[in-house]
Design a protein around this motif. Structure first.
Motif, mmCIF file in Angstrom:
data_model
loop_
_atom_site.group_PDB
_atom_site.id
_atom_site.type_symbol
_atom_site.label_atom_id
_atom_site.label_comp_id
_atom_site.label_asym_id
_atom_site.label_seq_id
_atom_site.Cartn_x
_atom_site.Cartn_y
_atom_site.Cartn_z
ATOM 1 N N ARG A 230 0.669 -1.173 -0.082
ATOM 2 C CA ARG A 230 0.058 -0.053 -0.104
ATOM 3 C C ARG A 230 0.725 1.368 -0.141
ATOM 4 N NH1 ARG A 230 -5.410 -0.600 1.415
ATOM 5 N NH2 ARG A 230 -6.167 -2.709 1.724
ATOM 6 N N GLU A 234 1.110 4.223 -2.883
ATOM 7 C CA GLU A 234 0.615 5.609 -2.533
ATOM 8 C C GLU A 234 1.880 6.360 -3.066
ATOM 9 O OE1 GLU A 234 -0.912 8.737 -0.953
ATOM 10 O OE2 GLU A 234 -1.785 6.898 -0.984
ATOM 11 N N ARG A 240 -3.977 3.276 -3.463
ATOM 12 C CA ARG A 240 -4.179 2.079 -4.243
ATOM 13 C C ARG A 240 -4.598 1.943 -5.614
ATOM 14 N NH1 ARG A 240 -5.453 -3.025 -1.152
ATOM 15 N NH2 ARG A 240 -6.236 -4.617 -2.782
#
Length: 328
Positions: A230, A234, A240
């Motif tokens: 994640r 980012e 996502r």
């Protein structure tokens, strides 16, 4: 190995792009996508494909090309310092790139006790390719992201040295791995890949098209990888990207650990398909796919693509039970 011939590239106005590197290194892209006739899938109405990223380049194998190329383009011929364990594929690929392209490389190796021992074949290959090896204790290695620790490591490095993270996984690498997803658009419903640092999965998922799903099989235990992926997405994409998930059941005790069952499975897969199966990453991913197929995780009619991210080490062979902590 392709030999010691140097294929140098010239930065244009101090800048290099991936096309320059491709011209110098001649990777095989897109990598082949080949059907694998396997009754464990076909009798359930499933189709298995093998995405042969292991055939991209003899030295920068598989996802190492996809992750390293954008980082090396950013380095533009300057020295590169990076990190890995005693059997790190990433260190070997970086060292080979340095030899082929003519830039200095420094490998920070986890485990200061290794400094007084003869080099294993993997590290010996790095050294033969011109990489300067720096052995550090495990506490220092864990703290390698700390600015003070990193400054200490860079103190003896050439001026202008560029730092590439362990496994090559950063936002540049993630964006580079979107090409893998794009090559598979419309070719499979589910695309599976083994995960160490998560950079390949992060980019793969972003590159896939609508209705496709990326499946990651972590080879380390700990359950930390979802947060890492994640965070990588980012930084690379602002959030996502793509549809993806992880199945944490197939690490077999941790990195470079295996079991007789995994060895037997890999040997059977090799006999069925004529593919030399790398044990640390690829075997676990293939084992996971067969298990999921048997569990009914895939609906009949599903096409599953397995990304073969590398082949067995041609020097040392496979290393079940060697828990050196490397993730790349």
């Amino acid at each position: 190995m392709t030999g010691s011939r140097r294929t140098l590239y010239e930065p244009h106005n101090g800048r290099v792009n991936v096309h320059d590197l491709a011209a110098a290194l001649e990777p095989r892209l897109p990598s082949p996508l080949r059907p694998a006739d396997d009754d464990r899938f076909s009798r359930r109405g499933l189709r298995l494909l093998l995405k042969r990223d292991d055939l991209i380049h003899p030295d920068l194998v598989g996802n190492k090309w996809r992750k390293l190329a954008p980082n090396l383009a950013g380095a533009a011929g300057r020295p590169v310092l990076t990190f890995g364990g005693a059997y790190s594929n990433h260190l070997r690929a970086t060292a080979a790139a340095g030899r082929l392209l003519g830039f200095p490389t420094i490998g920070v190796v986890r485990g200061d006790e290794l400094a007084g021992r003869p080099l294993n074949a993997s590290l010996a290959r790095c050294a033969a390719d011109g990489m300067r090896l720096v052995f550090v204790d495990r506490a220092t290695y864990r703290a390698k992201g700390d600015p003070e620790v990193l400054a200490g490591l860079l103190r003896d490095a050439p001026e202008g040295t560029v730092v590439v993270p362990e496994g090559g996984s950063n936002e540049a690498a993630v964006r580079g791995c979107t090409a893998l997803g794009r090559e598979l658009r419309g070719r499979a419903d589910v695309v599976a890949v083994a995960c160490g640092t998560g950079g390949t999965l992060a980019g793969l998922a972003a590159g896939l098209g609508p209705g496709q799903r990326a499946l990651g099989i972590p080879v380390l235990k700990g359950g930390f990888l979802e947060g890492e992926i994640r965070a990588l997405q980012e930084r690379a994409f602002g959030g996502r990207a793509g549809e993806w998930g992880l199945d944490d059941r197939f690490h077999f005790g941790g990195y470079a650990r295996g079991a007789p069952g995994l060895t037997a499975f890999a040997e059977d897969f090799e006999a069925r398909h004529g593919l030399a199966v790398e044990r640390v990453y690829v075997a676990k991913m293939l084992y996971a796919l067969v298990t999921q197929a048997e569990e009914g995780a895939f609906a009949p009619g599903t096409t599953v693509a397995a990304v073969v991210t590398g082949g067995p080490d041609p020097v040392d062979g496979n290393k079940e039970g060697v828990a050196d902590g490397s993730t790349g």
